[in-house]
Design an enzyme around this catalytic site. Structure first.
Site, PDB file in Angstrom:
ATOM      1  N   LYS A  71      -3.916 -15.975  40.407  1.00 17.45           N
ATOM      2  CA  LYS A  71      -5.233 -15.431  40.074  1.00 17.45           C
ATOM      3  C   LYS A  71      -5.974 -15.019  41.344  1.00 17.45           C
ATOM      4  O   LYS A  71      -5.688 -15.559  42.423  1.00 17.45           O
ATOM      5  CB  LYS A  71      -6.075 -16.512  39.376  1.00 17.45           C
ATOM      6  CG  LYS A  71      -5.646 -16.839  37.961  1.00 17.45           C
ATOM      7  CD  LYS A  71      -6.584 -17.867  37.337  1.00 17.45           C
ATOM      8  CE  LYS A  71      -6.172 -18.219  35.921  1.00 17.45           C
ATOM      9  NZ  LYS A  71      -6.274 -17.093  34.976  1.00 17.45           N
ATOM     10  N   ARG A 126      -0.083 -20.512  26.294  1.00 20.10           N
ATOM     11  CA  ARG A 126       0.737 -20.331  25.088  1.00 20.10           C
ATOM     12  C   ARG A 126       2.114 -20.963  25.248  1.00 20.10           C
ATOM     13  O   ARG A 126       2.725 -21.374  24.274  1.00 20.10           O
ATOM     14  CB  ARG A 126       0.813 -18.832  24.734  1.00 20.10           C
ATOM     15  CG  ARG A 126       1.381 -17.976  25.812  1.00 20.10           C
ATOM     16  CD  ARG A 126       1.049 -16.493  25.624  1.00 20.10           C
ATOM     17  NE  ARG A 126      -0.274 -16.140  26.145  1.00 20.10           N
ATOM     18  CZ  ARG A 126      -0.795 -14.916  26.099  1.00 20.10           C
ATOM     19  NH1 ARG A 126      -0.119 -13.919  25.532  1.00 20.10           N
ATOM     20  NH2 ARG A 126      -1.985 -14.671  26.588  1.00 20.10           N
TER      21      ARG A 126
HETATM   22  N1  BES Z   1      -6.782 -20.082  31.342  1.00 15.19           N
HETATM   23  C1  BES Z   1      -6.617 -18.670  31.337  1.00 15.19           C
HETATM   24  C2  BES Z   1      -7.655 -17.961  30.471  1.00 15.19           C
HETATM   25  C3  BES Z   1      -9.058 -17.940  31.016  1.00 15.19           C
HETATM   26  C4  BES Z   1      -9.398 -17.088  32.051  1.00 15.19           C
HETATM   27  C5  BES Z   1     -10.032 -18.723  30.455  1.00 15.19           C
HETATM   28  C6  BES Z   1     -10.694 -17.061  32.522  1.00 15.19           C
HETATM   29  C7  BES Z   1     -11.323 -18.692  30.919  1.00 15.19           C
HETATM   30  C8  BES Z   1     -11.653 -17.865  31.965  1.00 15.19           C
HETATM   31  C9  BES Z   1      -5.239 -18.313  30.805  1.00 15.19           C
HETATM   32  O1  BES Z   1      -4.231 -19.180  31.146  1.00 15.19           O
HETATM   33  C10 BES Z   1      -4.897 -16.996  31.396  1.00 15.19           C
HETATM   34  O2  BES Z   1      -4.768 -16.921  32.583  1.00 15.19           O
HETATM   35  N2  BES Z   1      -4.779 -15.969  30.563  1.00 15.19           N
HETATM   36  C11 BES Z   1      -4.491 -14.668  31.009  1.00 15.19           C
HETATM   37  C12 BES Z   1      -3.528 -14.061  30.036  1.00 15.19           C
HETATM   38  C13 BES Z   1      -2.961 -12.737  30.494  1.00 15.19           C
HETATM   39  C14 BES Z   1      -2.079 -12.936  31.707  1.00 15.19           C
HETATM   40  C15 BES Z   1      -2.195 -12.119  29.371  1.00 15.19           C
HETATM   41  C16 BES Z   1      -5.792 -13.871  31.042  1.00 15.19           C
HETATM   42  O3  BES Z   1      -6.628 -14.049  30.158  1.00 15.19           O
HETATM   43  O4  BES Z   1      -5.980 -13.125  31.988  1.00 15.19           O
HETATM   44 MN    MN Z   2      -3.419 -18.745  33.056  1.00 11.53          MN
END
Ligand code: BES
Ligand code: MN
Ligand code: ZN
Length: 457
Positions: free
Chosen positions: A238, A312
Site C-alpha cells: 500500500k 477475502r
Molecule cells: N483492508 C483493505 C480495505 C480497506 C482499505 C479498508 C482502506 C479500509 C480502508 C483490504 O484488504 C484491501 O486492501 N482491499 C483492496 C482490494 C483491491 C486490491 C481489490 C482495496 O480496497 O484497495
Molecule cells: Mn488489503
C-alpha cells in the site's frame, strides 16, 4: 425553568445544546442542566442519544459526580424502552477514552460516577430495567471492540486477539473458546488463509467462540469477523500515507468479540458462534506473490493477482469452516474494500446477501440501532469479473464495483447457508484528524438483530 427557557439562551431546536443554571428553585439539586433535544417532529431515540452524549460529556468535564436525568415524556412502552436504552448507551459511549498506551492517563479528579434515571410511571419499571441492562451490555461490547481496534499492530497481534477471546470466556459457563493453530488449519486444507500469514512472523490464529444460550438443537447464528491485525498490502504494498490505519483491519473481528461478550452478559437464549480468522499481511520473501495460485479449504483454486486483496483469502476458508455448525445464518463482518468508502462513506456499512429476508432483517436492525447498512446487489452478472485464465477464480475483479466483486468472491464459499456480508471499511473507524479512533460499529446493529431473534424486544 420556564423562565429560563423564555430567555432564549438555550436553542431548543439545536440537539445537544445545553444551558447550566445554578438557580435550582425548590429542587434539592446543586445545578440544573437543560438539554436541547431538537424539534419535536424530528425527535427520536437517535437524536436523543446525540443530546445525551453531549450532556454527559459536559457533566463529566465539569465538577459533577452524580446526575439525575429526567426523561422526556414517552407515549408508550416501546418508546420508553428505546429512550432509556439510548440514554444508557449514549452516556456510556460518550465517556469512552483510549489511553492504554499513554504513560500518564489523563485524570479527572471529579469524574461523573453515577447517573440516576427518574421514572414518572412506576408500571414501566421492568421495561426500564431491561433497557438499562441492554444499553449497558451493548456499550461494553462496543467499548471492547474499540479498545481492541485502537491498540497498535505491535500489541494487538493474532496471538493477542486469541488471548482476549480466552479472557472474555473466563467465568462464563455458557461460553467455549478454542483456537486453531497453523498446523490445525493446514490439516483442514486452509491454503488461502495460510498463504496470507506465510509472509508474517506472527502465526495466524482461527479464533472460535461458542456461546450456548439455547438447547443444542437450536441452530446457531454464526458471526465471522475479519481479523487482519495489520494490512500493509503484502507484495502489492500500500502507499505509505495513513498506512497506520491498517491496524484497524481487524475491526470486524473485534466486533465479533464485543458482540459475543454482550450476548453472554445478557444471558440471551440463543446460540451464537463467533469465528475470527486472524493474521497480518506483510511483504516478505515468503509472502504471496502476484500470480501465485492457492487452494482453498473448499477445493476451489484462487489466483492471487493482488496480494492486498487478502481479506477475502482468509475469510473464504473461515466461511467454508462454518458449514460444520449447520448455521441458521452466517453474517461476516469485514473492513473489506476501499471501494465501499467511495460508495457509501462512513454513514452506512455495505450489505450484500444471498437471502432477501436476512438482508431485510439486518437493514431494519441497522435502522433501529442507528447503525445503518445499505444493500448492494451481488447479481450473477458480476461474477465474470473474477474469471482467471489459470485458476478457478482470481482474487480481484477490476476497478468497477469493487465492493460487489469482493462479495461475489465470498459468495462462492457460502452456497450452503443463508449468508450476509457487511463491509465496514467506511464505518468501523474515524479516519485521520483529531477524532481518529474506532467506532465500535457494527456491534449495536448485530445486537439489535440478535435481541430480536432472541425475542427480547
Ligand atoms: N483492508 C483493505 C480495505 C480497506 C482499505 C479498508 C482502506 C479500509 C480502508 C483490504 O484488504 C484491501 O486492501 N482491499 C483492496 C482490494 C483491491 C486490491 C481489490 C482495496 O480496497 O484497495
Ligand atoms: Mn488489503
Ligand atoms: Zn485488508
Amino acid at each position: 425553568m420556564k423562565k429560563l427557557l423564555k430567555k432564549g439562551d438555550l436553542k431548543t431546536g439545536q440537539t445537544g445544546q445545553t444551558l447550566l443554571s445554578y438557580d435550582t428553585g425548590s429542587l434539592k439539586a446543586e445545578r440544573i442542566l437543560l438539554l436541547a433535544c431538537g424539534n419535536k417532529k424530528e425527535f427520536n431515540s437517535n437524536t436523543f442519544a446525540k443530546a445525551v452524549g453531549s450532556a454527559t460529556k459536559q457533566l463529566h468535564e465539569s465538577n459533577t459526580i452524580d446526575a439525575t436525568f429526567v426523561l422526556p415524556e414517552s407515549t408508550d412502552d416501546n418508546n420508553a424502552y428505546d429512550l432509556v436504552r439510548s440514554l444508557v448507551n449514549a452516556a456510556e459511549n460518550s465517556l469512552y477514552r483510549f489511553d492504554e498506551c499513554k504513560s500518564e492517563a489523563s485524570t479527572n479528579k471529579r469524574p461523573l460516577k453515577k447517573i440516576t434515571l427518574l421514572m414518572t410511571d412506576g408500571k414501566l419499571k421492568s421495561r426500564f430495567e431491561k433497557a438499562v441492562a441492554h444499553g449497558k451490555a451493548i456499550a461494553s461490547g462496543q467499548s471492547l471492540a474499540k479498545d481492541l481496534a485502537n491498540l497498535p499492530g505491535n500489541i494487538c497481534t493474532p496471538t493477542y486477539l486469541a488471548e482476549q477471546a480466552h479472557d472474555i470466556k473466563r467465568g462464563i459457563r455458557k461460553m467455549k473458546v478454542s483456537v486453531l493453530e497453523e498446523k490445525d488449519m493446514k490439516k483442514l486444507g486452509m491454503g488461502a488463509l495460510l498463504s496470507v500469514s506465510r509472509g508474517s512472523r506472527q502465526p495466524a490464529k482461527l479464533i472460535i467462540m461458542e456461546y450456548k444460550g439455547a438447547s443444542a438443537k437450536t441452530k446457531p447464528v454464526v458471526l465471522v469477523g475479519k481479523g487482519l491485525t495489520f494490512d500493509a498490502g503484502g507484495i502489492s504494498i500500500k502507499p505509505s500515507a495513513n498506512m497506520d490505519e491498517m491496524k484497524y483491519d481487524m475491526c470486524g473481528g473485534a466486533s465479533v468479540l464485543g458482540t459475543l461478550q454482550a450476548c453472554a452478559e445478557l444471558d440471551l437464549p440463543i446460540n451464537v458462534v463467533g469465528i475470527v480468522p486472524s493474521s497480518e499481511n506483510l511483504p516478505d520473501g515468503d509472502a504471496n506473490k502476484p500470480g501465485d495460485i492457492v487452494t482453498s479449504m473448499s477445493g476451489q483454486t484462487i489466483e492471487v493477482l493482488n496480494t492486498d486483496a487478502e481479506g477475502r483469502l482468509i475469510l473464504c476458508d473461515a466461511l467454508t469452516y462454518c458449514d460444520k455448525y449447520d448455521p441458521a445464518v452466517v453474517i461476516d463482518i469485514a473492513t473489506l474494500t476501499g471501494a465501499c468508502i467511495i460508495a457509501l462513506g462512513s454513514q452506512a456499512s455495505g450489505l450484500m446477501s444471498n437471502n432477501d429476508a436476512l438482508a431485510d432483517d439486518l437493514t431494519q436492525a441497522g435502522q433501529e440501532s442507528n447503525d445503518r447498512v445499505w444493500r448492494l446487489p451481488i447479481w450473477d452478472d458480476y461474477q465474470q469479473q473474477l474469471d482467471s485464465n489459470f485458476a478457478d477464480m482470481a482474487n480481484i475483479g477490476g476497478r468497477a464495483a469493487g465492493s460487489i466483486t469482493a462479495a461475489c468472491f465470498l459468495s462462492r464459499f457460502t452456497k450452503k447457508y443463508q449468508w450476509a456480508h457487511l463491509d465496514i471499511a467506511g464505518s468501523a473507524w474515524i479516519s485521520g484528524g483529531k477524532d481518529k479512533g474506532a467506532t465500535g460499529r457494527p456491534v449495536s446493529l448485530l445486537m439489535q438483530y440478535l435481541l430480536k431473534r432472541a425475542k427480547q424486544l
